[in-house]
Design a protein around this motif. Structure first.
Motif, PDB file in Angstrom:
ATOM      1  N   LEU A  92      -7.553   2.537   4.144  1.00 25.94           N
ATOM      2  CA  LEU A  92      -7.144   3.784   4.782  1.00 25.94           C
ATOM      3  C   LEU A  92      -6.656   4.764   3.729  1.00 25.94           C
ATOM      4  O   LEU A  92      -6.825   5.971   3.836  1.00 25.94           O
ATOM      5  N   GLU A 135      -5.875  11.216   4.972  1.00 23.00           N
ATOM      6  CA  GLU A 135      -5.536   9.870   5.448  1.00 23.00           C
ATOM      7  C   GLU A 135      -4.279   9.365   4.751  1.00 23.00           C
ATOM      8  O   GLU A 135      -3.364   8.827   5.357  1.00 23.00           O
ATOM      9  N   GLU A 141      -7.490  -5.879   0.732  1.00 23.00           N
ATOM     10  CA  GLU A 141      -6.695  -6.284   1.883  1.00 23.00           C
ATOM     11  C   GLU A 141      -6.768  -7.794   2.063  1.00 23.00           C
ATOM     12  O   GLU A 141      -7.840  -8.364   2.252  1.00 23.00           O
ATOM     13  N   LYS A 168     -11.545  -2.006   0.511  1.00 23.02           N
ATOM     14  CA  LYS A 168     -11.356  -2.990   1.566  1.00 23.02           C
ATOM     15  C   LYS A 168     -11.047  -4.369   0.974  1.00 23.02           C
ATOM     16  O   LYS A 168     -10.297  -5.160   1.552  1.00 23.02           O
ATOM     17  N   LYS A 204      -3.123  -0.438  18.031  1.00 26.87           N
ATOM     18  CA  LYS A 204      -3.583  -1.169  16.846  1.00 26.87           C
ATOM     19  C   LYS A 204      -2.909  -2.535  16.776  1.00 26.87           C
ATOM     20  O   LYS A 204      -3.387  -3.445  16.118  1.00 26.87           O
ATOM     21  N   VAL A 248       0.041   8.716   6.075  1.00 26.04           N
ATOM     22  CA  VAL A 248       0.927   7.580   5.817  1.00 26.04           C
ATOM     23  C   VAL A 248       2.174   8.029   5.047  1.00 26.04           C
ATOM     24  O   VAL A 248       3.288   7.654   5.362  1.00 26.04           O
ATOM     25  N   ASP A 258      -4.312  -2.128   5.068  1.00 24.32           N
ATOM     26  CA  ASP A 258      -4.626  -0.699   5.208  1.00 24.32           C
ATOM     27  C   ASP A 258      -4.887   0.002   3.878  1.00 24.32           C
ATOM     28  O   ASP A 258      -4.828   1.224   3.805  1.00 24.32           O
ATOM     29  N   THR A 281       0.823  -1.204   0.000  1.00 26.62           N
ATOM     30  CA  THR A 281       0.000   0.000   0.000  1.00 26.62           C
ATOM     31  C   THR A 281       0.859   1.257   0.000  1.00 26.62           C
ATOM     32  O   THR A 281       0.627   2.178  -0.780  1.00 26.62           O
TER      33      THR A 281
END
Lengths: 223, 201
Positions: free
Chosen positions: A164, A94, A174, A171, B136, A98, A161, A37
């Motif tokens: 994210l 978001e 993942e 989703k 987490k 990262v 992630d 990612t």
């Protein structure tokens, strides 16, 4: 000289790939491939900067004199990186959380500068834009491949992630392949970066030789 | 352009590009400025919400702040939770040295000096070993909830290896040691500045 768009696209994506053939941009390649990612996000941000910078340099290529071309190229790349940094911080927060630390590193990536000097400085706007874009996407492809291998072996997941980064719709990307206890931690630490990148370069060379192309070390040839 | 230009022309060209890109960035910054500030406030609210339970306050702690110098003389921003006019809890950042540089924590404490919650804000610890301080990844950080400076006694605020009462985790001692150190420092700061922190102005 006739411009071959398909040649630009094939060169950028695979045949003269920035990471796997030219071995440029090793710093973000090592730093950002700890997960697929992160690698994908970093690659896409770099592709945006490269496409915009190549477009601008090609548009101004008749005004930039030889003597000041390097500072002007760096100025253009740095301005585009800052642009991406501000826009991501404001509207893609978001993702920014990262990648934020690593976005400024794009300035120090020599792949954009190499493409400006080797291609955009001599070619018209449209081919230059495509060259920047597809070289950037090739960079994304290489980073994502390296990142996937490191993440699968090092953490037992793939595209963790991702939602994210790109929103809840992603989703499905993942994947959990095995328990974290079975993963080999070294692969997401710095030695894993060198190992996997080296093996990927070998893998591409083998494919090139199989295809009868011999070993290409063409630094940056234009069309 | 011709190659044999007077030298000052290169300077002019460079200056024009600098000016042009300066304007380009200034306009971007102008457009993004408010959104960036809003995101920063949201980030702060999110990290505060993790260490101060919602039922404890009816104000917005992210903007109800005071600044007090900490033990090292640096300005420390204190976020205060209030119920009506009474301060029911405070939250502030505290620091510790980890295995790979500084670790920053957000520490929430209620008016009695008990820990409401503590979360790591940023760290560079080894993935898979030291990163268990992130909720987490593991529940390790939750064991501090409800504890205070007298409970356990101050000499027990250490990892088991150092004669304390907290478990280190497999393969990492320096990370938990730095974390507990940071929390203890945060609690000592509260004890020292209690009156000032809980004052209603």
């Amino acid at each position: 000289m006739a411009t071959s768009y398909s040649r630009i696209i094939r060169d950028g994506l695979w045949e003269n790939n920035g990471v796997l053939s030219m071995l440029l941009g090793m710093c973000p390649t090592m730093a950002m491939t700890t997960s697929a990612t992160n690698a994908l996000g970093m690659g896409l941000a770099t592709a945006v900067v490269m496409a915009a910078s190549s477009l601008m340099v090609a548009a101004f290529r008749n005004y930039i004199t030889r003597e000041v071309r390097i500072p002007v190229y760096i100025l253009i790349i740095a301005a585009n990186v800052t642009f991406v940094d501000l826009v991501m911080n404001a509207w893609m927060h978001e993702l920014y959380k990262v990648l934020g630390l690593f976005i400024p590193l794009i300035v120090s990536n020599c792949l954009p500068l190499a493409r400006l000097e080797a291609f955009a400085a001599k070619e018209p706007v449209l081919p230059s834009f495509l060259d920047g874009l597809f070289m950037g996407l090739g960079f994304t492809l290489a980073l994502t491949m390296i990142g996937s291998v490191r993440e699968i072996i090092g953490a037992g997941t793939l595209f963790a992630d991702a939602s994210l980064l790109f929103g809840p719709a992603f989703k499905f990307m993942e994947i959990k392949l095995m328990e974290p206890d079975m993963a080999i931690l070294m692969m997401i630490l710095p030695p894993g970066g060198f190992l996997v990148t080296g093996l990927m370069v070998v893998f591409k060379r083998i494919l090139d030789i199989r295809a009868g192309k011999g070993i290409q070390m063409a630094g940056a040839h234009s069309v | 352009m011709k190659a044999d230009q007077p030298i000052f022309m290169h300077g002019v060209i460079l200056a024009v590009f600098c000016l042009g890109y300066g304007v380009y960035l200034a306009l971007t910054e102008l457009a993004a400025h408010d959104a960036i500030l809003a995101r920063a406030l949201e980030d702060r609210q999110n990290s505060l919400a993790q260490v101060i339970p919602e039922q404890l306050h009816d104000n917005n702690p992210a903007i109800d702040t005071i600044v007090i110098p900490d033990a090292d003389g640096n300005d420390l921003t204190i976020y205060r939770a209030r119920q009506g006019n009474t301060v029911t809890g405070v939250a502030y950042e505290t620091y510790g040295s980890g295995y790979a540089g500084q670790m920053r924590f957000m520490l929430g404490i209620d008016a009695d000096g008990k820990i409401l919650g503590v979360r790591v804000l940023s760290h560079k610890e080894t993935p898979g070993l030291g990163d268990k301080i992130d909720v987490k990844r593991a529940d390790w950080m939750l064991q501090f909830d409800g504890l205070s400076l007298g409970n356990p006694p101050i000499e027990k605020w250490a990892v088991k290896k150092d004669g304390g009462q907290f478990d280190q985790f497999t393969g990492a001692t320096i990370t938990p040691r730095g974390t507990i150190d940071a929390i203890r420092k945060g609690l000592e700061f509260f004890a020292e500045h209690r009156a000032q922190l809980l004052e209603n102005q």
